[in-house]
Design an enzyme around this catalytic site. Sequence first.
Site, PDB file in Angstrom:
ATOM      1  N   SER A 141       0.848  -1.205   0.000  1.00 42.25           N
ATOM      2  CA  SER A 141       0.000   0.000   0.000  1.00 42.25           C
ATOM      3  C   SER A 141       0.882   1.253   0.000  1.00 42.25           C
ATOM      4  CB  SER A 141      -0.876   0.004   1.251  1.00 42.25           C
ATOM      5  OG  SER A 141      -1.521   1.244   1.406  1.00 42.25           O
ATOM      6  N   TYR A 154      -1.782  -0.306  10.544  1.00 44.21           N
ATOM      7  CA  TYR A 154      -1.858  -0.582   9.098  1.00 44.21           C
ATOM      8  C   TYR A 154      -0.571  -0.141   8.399  1.00 44.21           C
ATOM      9  CZ  TYR A 154      -3.781  -1.000   4.397  1.00 44.21           C
ATOM     10  OH  TYR A 154      -3.995  -1.362   3.085  1.00 44.21           O
TER      11      TYR A 154
HETATM   12  N1  LIG Z   1      -8.873  -0.951  -0.986  1.00 43.48           N
HETATM   13  C1  LIG Z   1      -7.852  -0.147  -0.884  1.00 43.48           C
HETATM   14  O1  LIG Z   1      -7.981   1.092  -0.983  1.00 43.48           O
HETATM   15  C2  LIG Z   1      -6.465  -0.701  -0.684  1.00 43.48           C
HETATM   16  C3  LIG Z   1      -5.383   0.185  -0.858  1.00 43.48           C
HETATM   17  C4  LIG Z   1      -4.097  -0.289  -0.682  1.00 43.48           C
HETATM   18  C5  LIG Z   1      -3.884  -1.616  -0.370  1.00 43.48           C
HETATM   19  N2  LIG Z   1      -4.943  -2.451  -0.202  1.00 43.48           N
HETATM   20  C6  LIG Z   1      -4.663  -3.836   0.150  1.00 43.48           C
HETATM   21  O2  LIG Z   1      -5.281  -4.694  -0.761  1.00 43.48           O
HETATM   22  C7  LIG Z   1      -5.583  -5.938  -0.133  1.00 43.48           C
HETATM   23  C8  LIG Z   1      -7.030  -6.319  -0.411  1.00 43.48           C
HETATM   24  O3  LIG Z   1      -7.856  -5.340   0.155  1.00 43.48           O
HETATM   25  P1  LIG Z   1      -9.333  -5.035  -0.353  1.00 43.48           P
HETATM   26  O4  LIG Z   1      -9.459  -3.579  -0.424  1.00 43.48           O
HETATM   27  O5  LIG Z   1      -9.646  -5.862  -1.527  1.00 43.48           O
HETATM   28  O6  LIG Z   1     -10.150  -5.506   0.942  1.00 43.48           O
HETATM   29  P2  LIG Z   1     -11.365  -6.532   1.144  1.00 43.48           P
HETATM   30  O7  LIG Z   1     -12.361  -6.388   0.068  1.00 43.48           O
HETATM   31  O8  LIG Z   1     -11.775  -6.349   2.555  1.00 43.48           O
HETATM   32  O9  LIG Z   1     -10.664  -7.944   0.955  1.00 43.48           O
HETATM   33  C9  LIG Z   1      -9.793  -8.467   1.911  1.00 43.48           C
HETATM   34  C10 LIG Z   1      -9.596  -9.930   1.601  1.00 43.48           C
HETATM   35  O10 LIG Z   1      -8.656 -10.469   2.532  1.00 43.48           O
HETATM   36  C11 LIG Z   1      -9.207 -11.674   3.046  1.00 43.48           C
HETATM   37  N3  LIG Z   1      -8.718 -11.948   4.386  1.00 43.48           N
HETATM   38  C12 LIG Z   1      -8.767 -11.144   5.481  1.00 43.48           C
HETATM   39  N4  LIG Z   1      -8.280 -11.797   6.540  1.00 43.48           N
HETATM   40  C13 LIG Z   1      -7.925 -13.034   6.116  1.00 43.48           C
HETATM   41  C14 LIG Z   1      -7.373 -14.171   6.740  1.00 43.48           C
HETATM   42  N5  LIG Z   1      -7.069 -14.184   8.050  1.00 43.48           N
HETATM   43  N6  LIG Z   1      -7.147 -15.272   5.990  1.00 43.48           N
HETATM   44  C15 LIG Z   1      -7.451 -15.302   4.679  1.00 43.48           C
HETATM   45  N7  LIG Z   1      -7.961 -14.246   4.017  1.00 43.48           N
HETATM   46  C16 LIG Z   1      -8.192 -13.133   4.739  1.00 43.48           C
HETATM   47  C17 LIG Z   1     -10.721 -11.462   3.034  1.00 43.48           C
HETATM   48  O11 LIG Z   1     -11.389 -12.716   2.956  1.00 43.48           O
HETATM   49  P3  LIG Z   1     -12.127 -13.463   4.170  1.00 43.48           P
HETATM   50  O12 LIG Z   1     -12.682 -12.416   5.080  1.00 43.48           O
HETATM   51  O13 LIG Z   1     -13.157 -14.286   3.460  1.00 43.48           O
HETATM   52  O14 LIG Z   1     -11.063 -14.301   4.803  1.00 43.48           O
HETATM   53  C18 LIG Z   1     -10.887 -10.732   1.711  1.00 43.48           C
HETATM   54  O15 LIG Z   1     -10.973 -11.646   0.661  1.00 43.48           O
HETATM   55  C19 LIG Z   1      -5.264  -5.756   1.340  1.00 43.48           C
HETATM   56  O16 LIG Z   1      -3.991  -6.297   1.616  1.00 43.48           O
HETATM   57  C20 LIG Z   1      -5.232  -4.244   1.505  1.00 43.48           C
HETATM   58  O17 LIG Z   1      -4.415  -3.842   2.558  1.00 43.48           O
HETATM   59  C21 LIG Z   1      -6.236  -2.021  -0.354  1.00 43.48           C
END
Ligand SMILES: NC(=O)c1ccc[n+]([C@@H]2O[C@H](COP(=O)([O-])OP(=O)(O)OC[C@H]3O[C@@H](n4cnc5c(N)ncnc54)[C@H](OP(=O)(O)O)[C@@H]3O)[C@@H](O)[C@H]2O)c1
Length: 254
Positions: A141, A154
């Site tokens: 990120s 975070y």
């Molecule tokens: N959205 C943004 O603006 C943004 C920006 C920068 C970076 N990111 C990064 O991108 C990645 C994905 O984020 P997102 O925005 O797509 O969020 P999201 O929609 O909340 O997805 C998060 C995913 O991680 C999985 N997860 C969480 N805890 C887990 C665990 N203990 N074991 C296995 N899977 C787990 C969740 O699945 P389950 O709950 O089904 O396990 C879900 O599939 C993250 O690493 C986040 O930090 C996001």
Amino acid sequence: MDWSNKVVLVTGASSGIGRGLAVELARRGASVGLLARRRDLLEAAVDEINEAGGSALALPADVTHADQVRAAACELRRKFGYIDVLVANAGVGGTTYAVDLCEKEVTKVIRVNVIGAVNSVTAVIPHMVQRGSGHLVAISSLAGYRGLPKSAAYCASKAGVSALFESLRIDLAHTGVDVSIIHPGFIKTPLTAGRKHMPYLMELDDAVAKMMRVIEKRKKTYSFPWQLAMIVRACMFLPIPLYDWIAERNSFRE
Ligand SMILES: NC(=O)c1ccc[n+]([C@@H]2O[C@H](COP(=O)([O-])OP(=O)(O)OC[C@H]3O[C@@H](n4cnc5c(N)ncnc54)[C@H](OP(=O)(O)O)[C@@H]3O)[C@@H](O)[C@H]2O)c1
């Protein structure tokens, strides 16, 4: 790029970025293993992929449990023979003001975001090195560049992820295993739902298209959107008092 003989393991594939990448990878011809905890969401995504003529496998697992991730990777290799690409994407957010910081919450964020990535990597690296080919992709990120207000856990976790994969990139040079570190800004997903003040917020599809280009080109690192990436990078060179003054007043704050 020809994805037709490629096998990809995507963690955090039940929603948001991971789901988006898994569906797009399958659409381009890759066989995809979708790993996350929520089985029903994984199965729905797998059904969608299979109905569209793709090939996918639901791998319900918790990334904080090394044995579960190893078993999931084994299952994927059993079905498709090998794993070419790991997208270490599973992650949780967290916005906590310093005086409310609680070790339980910080531990959770670090365990999922950092140890979860470690568990995912260790489940695939030995086989990749043995085959002399592979690709590790980290979804870090822009928050990993410097500390942001109300985001201690975070930011620490994402700085950890970036440093972890940078070290791996150096260690794995000449093994045939490439490493890409992606630093996204704000993307519309369940993780950011309800948050205010998200400059240069991107649609998921646009973000997935950018990440696919990085993965296909095996870029070592990529930060986007460029406007926010430029601001964040410029902040790296600011004197600390000036950075603190800006960060305290800037629009990242909730
Ligand atoms: N959205 C943004 O603006 C943004 C920006 C920068 C970076 N990111 C990064 O991108 C990645 C994905 O984020 P997102 O925005 O797509 O969020 P999201 O929609 O909340 O997805 C998060 C995913 O991680 C999985 N997860 C969480 N805890 C887990 C665990 N203990 N074991 C296995 N899977 C787990 C969740 O699945 P389950 O709950 O089904 O396990 C879900 O599939 C993250 O690493 C986040 O930090 C996001």
